[in-house]
Structures are given as structure tokens and as C-alpha cells.
Design a protein around this motif. Structure first.
Motif, PDB file in Angstrom:
ATOM      1  N   TYR A 173      -6.740  -1.482 -11.410  1.00 36.63           N
ATOM      2  CA  TYR A 173      -5.572   0.068 -11.040  1.00 36.63           C
ATOM      3  C   TYR A 173      -5.318  -0.280  -9.893  1.00 36.63           C
ATOM      4  O   TYR A 173      -6.261  -0.095  -8.991  1.00 36.63           O
ATOM      5  N   ILE A 174      -4.078  -0.197  -9.387  1.00 38.67           N
ATOM      6  CA  ILE A 174      -3.869  -0.519  -8.002  1.00 38.67           C
ATOM      7  C   ILE A 174      -3.785   0.804  -7.669  1.00 38.67           C
ATOM      8  O   ILE A 174      -2.692   1.631  -8.097  1.00 38.67           O
ATOM      9  N   ASP A 175      -3.965   1.983  -7.132  1.00 44.71           N
ATOM     10  CA  ASP A 175      -4.086   3.293  -7.044  1.00 44.71           C
ATOM     11  C   ASP A 175      -3.143   3.546  -6.510  1.00 44.71           C
ATOM     12  O   ASP A 175      -2.645   3.125  -4.904  1.00 44.71           O
ATOM     13  N   GLU A 176      -2.834   4.955  -5.910  1.00 47.50           N
ATOM     14  CA  GLU A 176      -2.171   5.380  -5.446  1.00 47.50           C
ATOM     15  C   GLU A 176      -2.154   5.736  -4.294  1.00 47.50           C
ATOM     16  O   GLU A 176      -1.597   5.223  -2.506  1.00 47.50           O
ATOM     17  N   ARG A 177      -3.371   5.360  -3.479  1.00 48.34           N
ATOM     18  CA  ARG A 177      -3.792   5.149  -2.284  1.00 48.34           C
ATOM     19  C   ARG A 177      -3.496   4.211  -1.794  1.00 48.34           C
ATOM     20  O   ARG A 177      -3.299   3.894  -0.764  1.00 48.34           O
ATOM     21  N   GLU A 178      -3.911   3.239  -2.156  1.00 42.87           N
ATOM     22  CA  GLU A 178      -3.790   1.899  -1.892  1.00 42.87           C
ATOM     23  C   GLU A 178      -1.877   1.335  -1.507  1.00 42.87           C
ATOM     24  O   GLU A 178      -1.325   0.965  -0.573  1.00 42.87           O
ATOM     25  N   PHE A 179      -1.447   1.942  -2.456  1.00 49.61           N
ATOM     26  CA  PHE A 179       0.721   2.168  -2.173  1.00 49.61           C
ATOM     27  C   PHE A 179       0.860   2.378  -0.615  1.00 49.61           C
ATOM     28  O   PHE A 179       1.351   2.421  -0.460  1.00 49.61           O
ATOM     29  N   LYS A 180      -0.078   4.087  -0.976  1.00 54.19           N
ATOM     30  CA  LYS A 180      -0.200   4.741   0.589  1.00 54.19           C
ATOM     31  C   LYS A 180      -0.178   4.390   1.908  1.00 54.19           C
ATOM     32  O   LYS A 180       0.908   4.633   3.085  1.00 54.19           O
ATOM     33  N   GLU A 181      -1.215   3.140   0.900  1.00 56.00           N
ATOM     34  CA  GLU A 181      -1.988   2.518   3.059  1.00 56.00           C
ATOM     35  C   GLU A 181      -1.230   1.568   2.902  1.00 56.00           C
ATOM     36  O   GLU A 181      -0.751   0.994   4.748  1.00 56.00           O
ATOM     37  N   HIS A 182      -0.191   0.846   2.735  1.00 61.10           N
ATOM     38  CA  HIS A 182       0.111  -0.706   2.757  1.00 61.10           C
ATOM     39  C   HIS A 182       1.799  -0.180   2.749  1.00 61.10           C
ATOM     40  O   HIS A 182       2.587  -0.835   3.025  1.00 61.10           O
ATOM     41  N   LYS A 183       2.429   1.057   2.206  1.00 59.08           N
ATOM     42  CA  LYS A 183       3.250   1.723   2.150  1.00 59.08           C
ATOM     43  C   LYS A 183       4.776   0.794   1.390  1.00 59.08           C
ATOM     44  O   LYS A 183       5.312  -0.263   1.788  1.00 59.08           O
TER      45      LYS A 183
END
Length: 205
Positions: A173-183
Motif C-alpha cells: 500500500y502506498i500510504d498517506e505519508r508517501e503521497f504528501k511527501e511526493h505531492k
């Protein structure tokens, strides 16, 4: 076999909430499913549309396939799409999802490449954002085709999540943290299910 050559667009839904077939949806005088395919061409050489209405696609340059197991929902579409594909991992998206994030696709490919190199791969790579598992805009391993078919033959359940749970598939799972980090784009999971959804989307573009 190439790892990332293929993408599959699922277009076999009933479109009951939209009140007309979403395969024929036009936005700004452009047919949405072909716009989705065109955007995917930046990243994939082999694009397949899964549809049970091939008559809607005269002179279509993309691969066209129909469900081999009828009335089984999106799992059947994923299965036949994987069978048609020419790569070890296949990008799966639905025909009513207009927004694609190029950086996200490149990131996902690199993530899988790193896992392959470290010999720690998963069967499925999908996002989990806003506490919700996003089943599309992710990569599915080609070899899942046979397991999906067997599951649909012998299980009374048809959902993709039930397939994950019942067969113990390894899911990254690509999580919320990764999404925010990579915008990555927050709107990439928008899908146009109703006329209201369509109106809201058209007003925002």
C-alpha cells in the motif's frame, strides 16, 4: 518479458448511476476513455480496453477484449486484461477516472524496480489514501490472472478486496505519508459515477 509495458482500462461497468454508458462519456468534446488512453501512452506501449461493447470502438487503435467470465464484476475485467497484457506488472485504471499523475506512475515503477532488485516483490501495488484503499491506479502482477479466475469459479464473493483477503495476496500500500511527501495529485482518484459528479468535474476544469 518487460516489467511495465502494459496498462488496462476497465470499461465494463453497468453505469447505472450515470444513466448512460460511461464508455461514451465526452468532456470538452473529447471522448474520456480515449483521453485516458492517450495520457497512458506516455508510460505504456501496450494499452488494452476491457469492454463488453466492442461496437462502441470502431477504428480504435487500442487492444479490445471482453470479459471471459460474464457478470462477475471488475475482477473478471482485471483477469482478462492481465491475460492480454505483455508485461509482468500491469497498470489498472477505470474508464471514468480522468486524472492521471505522471510523477506518481514513475514513482510506482521505481518502487517496484527497487523491490525486484531486492527480491522482495508484492503481487499488487495500490494506494491507501484518506483511510481508503484505492483499487485502481495501481499495478497488478500478470500472473494473478489464473488465481482470479479460480477464485471467481469457486467463491460466492466478487469484490477485489475479498479476493485479497481470501487468497492472502501480498499487497503493497502506498500510504498517506508517501503521497504528501511526493505531492502527488489529490484528485487522481476522482471517478465520475453520476451526472452530479460530471457537472462538478466540468466546472472545475
Amino acid at each position: 518479458m518487460d516489467n511495465f509495458k502494459s496498462a488496462v482500462i476497465l470499461a465494463g461497468g453497468k453505469s447505472s448511476r450515470m444513466e448512460f454508458d460511461k464508455q461514451c462519456l465526452f468532456i470538452n468534446k473529447k471522448r474520456l476513455i480515449f483521453e485516458v488512453a492517450r495520457k497512458l501512452e506516455k508510460h505504456f506501449d501496450d494499452i488494452t480496453i476491457v469492454t463488453n461493447k466492442k461496437e462502441y470502438y470502431k477504428d480504435c487503435k487500442y487492444n479490445l477484449v471482453s470479459d471471459e467470465m460474464k457478470n462477475m464484476g471488475p475482477l473478471a475485467g482485471i483477469s482478462v486484461g492481465l491475460k492480454q497484457s505483455l508485461s509482468n506488472y500491469v497498470y489498472i485504471i477505470a474508464c471514468d477516472m480522468p486524472n492521471i499523475d505522471d510523477r506518481y506512475i514513475r514513482y510506482m515503477k521505481n518502487k517496484i524496480k527497487k523491490d525486484i532488485k531486492s527480491k522482495k516483490t508484492f503481487d499488487i501495488y495500490i494506494p491507501k489514501v484518506n483511510n481508503r484503499i484505492q483499487l485502481f491506479q495501481g499495478f497488478y502482477k500478470k500472473e494473478l490472472e489464473h488465481e482470479i479466475n479460480e477464485y471467481l469459479l469457486y467463491s460466492s464473493k466478487r469484490s477485489i478486496i475479498s479476493f485479497f483477503d481470501r487468497t492472502n495476496k501480498k499487497v503493497s500500500y502506498i500510504d498517506e505519508r508517501e503521497f504528501k511527501e511526493h505531492k502527488f495529485r489529490n484528485d487522481m482518484f476522482i471517478n465520475l459515477n453520476t451526472k452530479e459528479d460530471l457537472n462538478i468535474y466540468e466546472k472545475g476544469i
